[in-house]
Structures are given as structure tokens and as C-alpha cells.
Design a protein around this motif. Sequence first.
Motif, PDB file in Angstrom:
ATOM      1  N   LEU A  50       1.666   3.096  -0.739  1.00 34.03           N
ATOM      2  CA  LEU A  50       1.750   4.452  -0.200  1.00 34.03           C
ATOM      3  C   LEU A  50       1.514   4.493   1.314  1.00 34.03           C
ATOM      4  O   LEU A  50       0.847   5.400   1.826  1.00 34.03           O
ATOM      5  CB  LEU A  50       0.767   5.381  -0.918  1.00 34.03           C
ATOM      6  CG  LEU A  50       0.807   5.453  -2.454  1.00 34.03           C
ATOM      7  CD1 LEU A  50       0.089   6.701  -2.947  1.00 34.03           C
ATOM      8  CD2 LEU A  50       2.226   5.421  -3.004  1.00 34.03           C
ATOM      9  N   GLY A  51       2.029   3.477   2.022  1.00 37.07           N
ATOM     10  CA  GLY A  51       1.947   3.513   3.485  1.00 37.07           C
ATOM     11  C   GLY A  51       0.628   3.001   4.021  1.00 37.07           C
ATOM     12  O   GLY A  51      -0.002   2.124   3.431  1.00 37.07           O
ATOM     13  N   GLY A  52       0.215   3.542   5.147  1.00 36.13           N
ATOM     14  CA  GLY A  52      -1.009   3.062   5.771  1.00 36.13           C
ATOM     15  C   GLY A  52      -1.039   3.398   7.241  1.00 36.13           C
ATOM     16  O   GLY A  52      -0.280   4.244   7.716  1.00 36.13           O
ATOM     17  N   GLU A  53      -1.923   2.723   7.942  1.00 32.54           N
ATOM     18  CA  GLU A  53      -2.113   3.005   9.363  1.00 32.54           C
ATOM     19  C   GLU A  53      -2.073   1.683  10.126  1.00 32.54           C
ATOM     20  O   GLU A  53      -2.686   0.705   9.709  1.00 32.54           O
ATOM     21  CB  GLU A  53      -3.481   3.689   9.562  1.00 32.54           C
ATOM     22  CG  GLU A  53      -3.950   3.802  10.994  1.00 32.54           C
ATOM     23  CD  GLU A  53      -3.195   4.860  11.811  1.00 32.54           C
ATOM     24  OE1 GLU A  53      -2.297   5.525  11.264  1.00 32.54           O
ATOM     25  OE2 GLU A  53      -3.487   4.996  13.006  1.00 32.54           O
ATOM     26  N   THR A  54      -1.316   1.670  11.206  1.00 35.62           N
ATOM     27  CA  THR A  54      -1.337   0.521  12.103  1.00 35.62           C
ATOM     28  C   THR A  54      -1.759   1.034  13.470  1.00 35.62           C
ATOM     29  O   THR A  54      -1.095   1.909  14.035  1.00 35.62           O
ATOM     30  CB  THR A  54       0.055  -0.136  12.175  1.00 35.62           C
ATOM     31  OG1 THR A  54       0.398  -0.583  10.865  1.00 35.62           O
ATOM     32  CG2 THR A  54       0.036  -1.330  13.105  1.00 35.62           C
ATOM     33  N   ALA A  55      -2.879   0.539  13.958  1.00 36.56           N
ATOM     34  CA  ALA A  55      -3.434   1.057  15.209  1.00 36.56           C
ATOM     35  C   ALA A  55      -3.424  -0.026  16.283  1.00 36.56           C
ATOM     36  O   ALA A  55      -3.711  -1.190  16.004  1.00 36.56           O
ATOM     37  CB  ALA A  55      -4.857   1.553  14.981  1.00 36.56           C
TER      38      ALA A  55
END
Lengths: 395, 395
Positions: free
Chosen positions: B145-150
Motif C-alpha cells: 500500500l505504498g509508503g514514504e521515501t524521504a
Amino acid sequence: MSQNKSLYDQRGVSAHKEEVLSATEKLDKGLFPFAFCKLYPDYLCKDDAFVNVMHADGAGTKSILAYLYWKETGDISVWKGIAQDAIVMNLDDLLCVGIFTDIVFNSTIDRNKHLIPGSVLNTIINGSQSIFDMLHSYGVEIHYLGGETADVGDVVRTVAVNGTMTARWPKKKVITNEKIQPGDVIVGLASYGKANYENEYNSGIGSNGLTSARHDAIEKSYANQYPESFDPGLNDDVVYIGKNRLTDNPLEAENHFENLGKMLLSPTRTYAPVIMKMLQNHFEDIHGLIHCSGGGQTKCLKYLPGNMKVVKDNLFNPPPVFQLLQKNSNSSNREMFEVFNMGCRLEIYCPESSASGFISLAQSFGIDAQIIGRVEEDVKKSLEIRFGDEVIVYS
Amino acid sequence: MSQNKSLYDQRGVSAHKEEVLSATEKLDKGLFPFAFCKLYPDYLCKDDAFVNVMHADGAGTKSILAYLYWKETGDISVWKGIAQDAIVMNLDDLLCVGIFTDIVFNSTIDRNKHLIPGSVLNTIINGSQSIFDMLHSYGVEIHYLGGETADVGDVVRTVAVNGTMTARWPKKKVITNEKIQPGDVIVGLASYGKANYENEYNSGIGSNGLTSARHDAIEKSYANQYPESFDPGLNDDVVYIGKNRLTDNPLEAENHFENLGKMLLSPTRTYAPVIMKMLQNHFEDIHGLIHCSGGGQTKCLKYLPGNMKVVKDNLFNPPPVFQLLQKNSNSSNREMFEVFNMGCRLEIYCPESSASGFISLAQSFGIDAQIIGRVEEDVKKSLEIRFGDEVIVYS
């Protein structure tokens, strides 16, 4: 490319995340392409009338500011603010798809054990629970289901504080942004001030643009004193080019904060108590919700459901923290609006007839609100910000 | 404190996480105190017959090894292994509470944009999806379900790859470890070899103890060449004290790997396909499940439901990777068993009469399995490992 764009790039940050968009191109984009968070079928309970969402975000480089302030002053309480930043960066994104309660949360903390002791972990972790306790008293139920704390000093210079939220929500009660249309007005909620559910005045800074804010605000001596606080690969020209110590108060009488550090570390406000009331009582009137996080005032461009022009011609006067940062960095207004929320962190797209009700509701929580702009017909997606005598166009 | 314990400590890692336990003391511990993961009421669907779990973990410092290997050889495929490590460190923990499907996952990637380009993100993110596709063909359904790339190069030296899994599961089908009892035997599943759902031979290394493994295995020249790969605050005595380059093959004929790098980067095996079959067909016979992750062979001590003694007197002969690491570091057997899985990464506690069935089932998947020990009565919780002529006691 302007001088400051290049500053931003040189510091290894990106407001628009081109590389991330390309890397995730092949993944399932979810059910509603314009929704603020990706929404998926109800894999957890297999009910067609529900959706699932899983969201990850964190305090980003704001943790470094907390580290510096804590090292200088011994004030460990700033780490509770970092816990709040990591929570609100998730929660307020979920608000924008209409979800305000029955959320499960866990945290991922990667630390350098030599620099970040157990007392800091303690403040972050128990601080998170106390924020959930506060939200519970407003009817916002977030359950803290643990998490992972890893000692990875070879990966992390100081500490990375991230969180994930999972929720399940009735499909007919999600905000998809598909109703945003020409004729809508935009009600903006102030990011600064003191809501009646907050204990302290909020500077409005939020958790975005903090790499710029830190380097632009504080003075070069921090580079020698705290080499663990930045990438040694950065060009010296972009490292700590500001004029102040964190313990200075550069705004003096105008300021609600004892010093620069406290102003920059002001924890990100959640709008959950007020947006919850709007969603519960005026769901049909909410055409769209935008959290002005990464990308600042230009964030809305990513979520417009068709060709239209967003005009923002009545934004709040940016609060002192942004004026100070702009003075230090000599950034243009164009750049400032692309990086920072500039005083407005949440936007409600709605029919003009609903606006005054939303504004009154926000004000009843002690949050300043006003019509900041409107949506007009156009042949492409664009954004026009009118600020003083300047007209800034993004597309 | 022995010399190597101190090595471990000097490197800022901890197998037992005392500070984390103290920081989380006041949080809700969930419904089953001895379960491998914390299990909570069904907050997501509010059904008393179900539990919720949310789990976070990651590839830890194994990402640094991938970075070094990729920089030296240009082989970008090792990043898919890091994706697998982050997934399996979550999934195989969930297996230990009985959960093997209908899981939602998202990832959190914190990177230094100057060192980790889009192509690496691409390999990690699309590699994750291809691992889920493989698992799907075995009936293990994990939805990405996607995510975060910072981009947070001021926080992270290279890259941190973490993931979170959320699931909902029938309460009567969870493994709580409360049935572990004197008289039980322990079936161990090998961490090395080639399962019939794997494309390559597995060294068995897993994702734990990788800070030690990296510093103990590779030579000092890496310190000058890749200063971004370790904490500059570490004492030089503990940084890269091994004998080899990653492209060496120090084991030669004995080895299934083209070089040391590939052996250390061997992706963590998931036991999901085999444990799923066991849980589906022999649920009542499974008294407990332990994933020998952080803490290695001593992990079981944390989950015993009462006073009893675990005796492991028939462990697998540790595969070459652990022999090599021990030779390089001069670690004692006691230390090795506390840090590494030493060839056995999953333990099934069960009645003796069920053991042969579990062993056959594992072998049908190409995974070596045997009775590695048993549970005996005692007045306190303890663990005895018999290895060669040595008896090692932990409590």
C-alpha cells in the motif's frame, strides 16, 4: 534555475520528488487517483463498502533541530514535539481523505546509540502516547501498537523518527477530491496561533522545509560544533548560513517564543478535532481537502481532478517565522510558497455557501480561518498566487 | 565483560535492547504477554473474535553492505535483496504469531539523495513488489500500500530501508507461545541452503548481527574509501577490522557464493510457504514459534511462558558464513550464539510426536529441519546450548 532552487537541490532535498514518483510508477495507485492518500480495497476485512489505507511519514530533519536545541539547553521536552510532528504528518494526511478516528499507529525510530540516549527514546515514545491521550479526549481514537527502535549508528547520524498509520473506512465517507470544481472557494486554516486544544502558541512552521529552515536560520559555528548534524558531503556554502544561535531571540517584541529554537521547533498542529466536526456534520459540502505539507502552497496542484485554475489571492499574512527565514535566505516569494506552508497548512475546497460555516467552526476552536482563494475554469491545471503586488504562476 | 561484548557495545548496537524496553514500559503490551508480536483488540473492525497487529522492522545496517558492494561492482541487484530483508524481518515475525496472509505492507525509505540515486529506489521498490508476487503464488497475500521515501541526507549517511505490516487475524488462530511446556521438543529450520521456492543458495546470514559481520569481515581500507559507511564517532579499533575485500572469495571451494559480498548479502529467507502449511494443517500441535532474529539463539528466552529450561543440544553445524565471521572476530561461541542465528532461524515448539511430520514438511520444501533441542522442567527460565564439548548457559 534560481539561486535558491539550487540551494535546495545542493542540500539534497526535493519538494517534488521526481525520482520517487518514477520509482513507484508501476505500483498499484489505489482506487481514487486524486485522493490525498492512496486508498485500497478492504484487504483486512474484505468488505466492498470499506477501503484500507496505510500511511507512513515522519519528523524528517526536524529531529536534527531538536538534537541541537537539546544539546545546547538540556531541554529534553523538545523531543515530545518531534513525536507530535511524526504523528501529525500522518494524521493530517489521513484527515484529507476523510479519516479522523479508529486508526492504529506504530513508530520506527532509527538512532545512533552513542548520541541519542534512552531518556530521549523515553520522551519520544511516552510523548506519543500522551498526544494520543489528548486526541482521545476530542473523540479522535488512535491506538499505539508499538513499533521498532533500532540502534543503527552506521546508518543514521543522530536519529530518524517515523510513524505509520493504518485505517479502514467506509467508502462512501472518503474524500476523493473528485468534487473539486470551478466555482469552489478555498477555506484556509491557519498553521499558527493557539487553538483551544493546544497548550502553547504555534509558530506555524510545521514539518516541511526544515532542512532549508535549519541551514538558513542558524550560524556557521554549528557546523564545527555539531558535525553529526549535517551531511559532510554538502558544500560549505549551503551549511548553516544563518545569522543566529538557537538561543537567540531575533524577533524580540514581535515574538511569542523565548528563542529561535523554540520557534522553529514549534510542533506541527493537528487539525483533527476541527476537521472531524466538519466531516461529521458537513461531509457533502467538502469537495476536497489538501494538507499543505511538502510542496507548501503548491501541493494542491497534484490533486486537482481535471483542468482548472486555483487562484489564491487572500492568503494569511505569513507569520514571523517565515518572514525571518526569507530574510535570512533571500529566497523569492515563489520559492517560499513552494517549500513552506506560509501560514496556511490545511485547505477546504467547498461551495461558497458553505464557507462561512467552516470558518466559524474553525474559529470556535481558536483557529484562524478565511477564504484564501477559489477555483476557476481553465484548459490546464494551474495555480496562481497573488501576494502583495506579485502574481506567481505554477503549473 | 568479554573483549567482544565490548566490541559490540563500542559499535553502538545492542542485542538485548535494555533502553528500548525501559522506554516502552508504560505502553500497552497487548493481549498475550508471551506472543512473539504484540497483539491487540480488533480496533479496525471491532470484532471480539479477531486481533490486530502492526509490526515494523527493516534491513538495518545490511543496507550499508549493499551500498559498498554496489559501489564496488556496479551490481544494483543487491538492493532487491535489501527489499527482501526488510519484508522478511516483518513477515517471519508475524508467522510466529500464526499470521501468514492477508497482510498490508508499506515501506519507509530514508535516503541521502547525493549517494542513493533513483535507480536504487527503483530496485528496492519494484523488488518489493516482485517478492510479493512470488509469495502470492504460494498463497501468501501481502498487499503493497505504498509508503514514504524521504530525502534526509542530514539524518541518514546512506539509506535506511524499513517496512511496516498490519494484519487482522482470528483470535483462536493465533500462536501465543503459552502452550510451550516441559516435554516439548524444538524443531529447527535451517537458515541456509536452497528452498524450492528460492532461486539462489542462501548463506543463512539473515538480517541480524550485520553491524558486527560487516566490521569483522572486511578490511580497513574501506574506512578511508567509504567514510559514509560508518559512524565517524567509532573508535578506529572496531571499524573494518576484517581481512578481505567484498569481491574476495575467502572460502573458495567450500563456498556456494562468488564472493564474500554475495555471501553476506544473501537475502533473508522467508519461511512463509512452509509455516503456512503447518499452521493450516497442524495448528493444535504448534505450541510456540520463535524467529531467531536479534539475540540469535537466545531469542527464545524472552517468550517462555513460565519457568522452564530450554536445552539445545543438536543444533545444525553452523554454515560457512558464521565460521568465517567467528574466525575473523575471534568471538567466543557464547557471543556468536547471542548475535547470529548460527544456521537455524526458526523454531517450532511441539509435542515430540508431531516433530517428524513438521520435519518432513520442511524437507518437502527443500529446507533442512531437525529436532535441535527440548524443553525441560526448571525453577527458573534458562537456556543451555551444548555445542561440541562446550555447555553454554544463558538466563
